[in-house]
Design an enzyme around this catalytic site. Structure first.
Site, short mmCIF file in Angstrom:
data_model
loop_
_atom_site.label_atom_id
_atom_site.label_comp_id
_atom_site.label_asym_id
_atom_site.label_seq_id
_atom_site.Cartn_x
_atom_site.Cartn_y
_atom_site.Cartn_z
N LYS A 232 45.93 56.40 52.86
CA LYS A 232 46.38 55.29 52.19
C LYS A 232 47.58 55.93 51.48
O LYS A 232 47.70 56.78 51.05
CB LYS A 232 45.63 54.23 51.51
CG LYS A 232 44.86 53.48 52.73
CD LYS A 232 44.31 52.54 52.16
CE LYS A 232 43.45 51.40 53.09
NZ LYS A 232 42.76 50.49 52.82
N ARG A 267 35.15 53.72 55.15
CA ARG A 267 35.98 53.37 56.21
C ARG A 267 37.03 54.48 56.44
O ARG A 267 38.01 54.49 55.54
CB ARG A 267 36.91 51.90 56.05
CG ARG A 267 37.42 51.37 57.00
CD ARG A 267 38.01 50.03 56.95
NE ARG A 267 38.88 49.54 58.18
CZ ARG A 267 40.03 49.66 58.17
NH1 ARG A 267 40.70 50.77 57.49
NH2 ARG A 267 40.76 49.14 59.47
#
Ligand code: HH2
Length: 287
Positions: A232, A267
């Protein structure tokens, strides 16, 4: 670090494909059937390639796969339900035929979730926590499937413009507690609720770091926590503007700390590498 006591109902998520054990941290592999996802856009649009990637993720240790047909990256253009189904369902069908582990469908639309459950998905992963579509929580209750309720400030189109909180950890905890209550009120079983702080969803780098540092406060809500840090933007920022492909080691550091903080599902895109990270982090955190 002491091992945290957890309520018994969180030791496994009951799914149509069998129990998803949370006795050990579950590695959830990301498969985006989208042209524009920031982490793997375009790579898994083709059903046969997605099925092969799903099989490889399971062989590498993924306990669940998360498949989505709409990017939720900052600034992403929303797609309608017809387009989301068109992308998602062929990929889901192919992956479902290739693997036996539970599959979650990453969508905010009840219509898409219903179609995906009809094609063999087992869990709904809703980044709006059931707020965007009033049909979502009742659908999960009727179908008896687990749901991941994620925190997001704003919508993907604008959420990174100027996110603000007075106290991000308390506000996210209060939000997740309220959404869990809404899920139970809709008839979803307590053992079918998973919470997620929504790393990168309407949060600055500092907000993400605060949340990751105090995951214990979110875990204390009593539901299993899923955390998605993989590749991210905040990791890129912390590494001086590193591009997505160069964020593996930064992701490893964040995943290790989420495990220490009490995450039960992580995840990730890089299943094999993060499986090693989880195994070592879990052994140390539980020692
Ligand atoms: N992050 C993304 C998408 N879905 N769901 C949950 N529960 N938690 C997350 O952190 C999360 C999520 C964003 O990542 P990705 O799917 O890789 O990208 P995109 O949204 O561009 O498809």
């Amino acid at each position: 670090m002491a091992r945290r006591p957890r309520p018994p109902e969180t030791d496994a998520l009951r799914t149509r494909s069998g129990p998803l054990s949370l006795a050990r941290v579950a590695v959830v592999g990301v498969l985006n059937a989208t042209p524009d996802s920031f982490s793997d856009g375009g790579v898994h649009l083709d059903p046969a390639r997605a099925a092969a990637a799903g099989e490889a993720m399971v062989a590498a240790g993924a306990a669940m796969l998360d498949i989505g047909g709409e990017s939720t990256r900052p600034g992403a253009v929303p797609v309608d339900a017809a387009e989301e189904r068109r992308r998602l369902l062929p990929v889901l069908r192919a992956v479902r035929a290739a693997v036996r582990v539970p599959i979650s469908v990453d969508t905010t639309k009840a219509e898409v979730a219903r179609a995906a459950l009809g094609e063999g998905a087992d869990v709904v992963n809703d980044v709006s926590a059931g707020r965007l579509d009033p049909g979502m929580l009742p659908l999960c209750a009727r179908e008896g499937v687990p749901i991941v309720l994620m925190h997001m400030q704003g919508t993907p189109a604008t959420m990174q413009d100027d996110p603000r909180y007075t106290d991000v950890v308390t506000e996210v905890a209060n939000f997740l507690a309220e959404r869990a209550r809404a899920a139970l009120a809709a008839g979803i079983a307590a053992g079918s609720v998973v919470l997620d702080p929504g790393i990168g969803f309407g949060k600055t780098v500092a907000h993400n770091c605060f949340l990751l540092r105090r995951l214990d406060l979110l875990a204390a809500l009593g539901y299993p926590l899923m955390v998605g840090v993989s590749r991210k933007g905040f990791i890129g920022s912390l590494l001086g503007g590193r591009v997505t492909e160069g964020r593996l080691h930064g992701t490893a550091a964040a995943v290790a700390l989420t495990v220490a903080g009490g995450a039960r599902l992580v995840r990730v895109n890089d299943v094999e590498a993060m499986g090693d990270v989880v195994a070592v982090a879990e052994a140390i955190a539980g020692a």
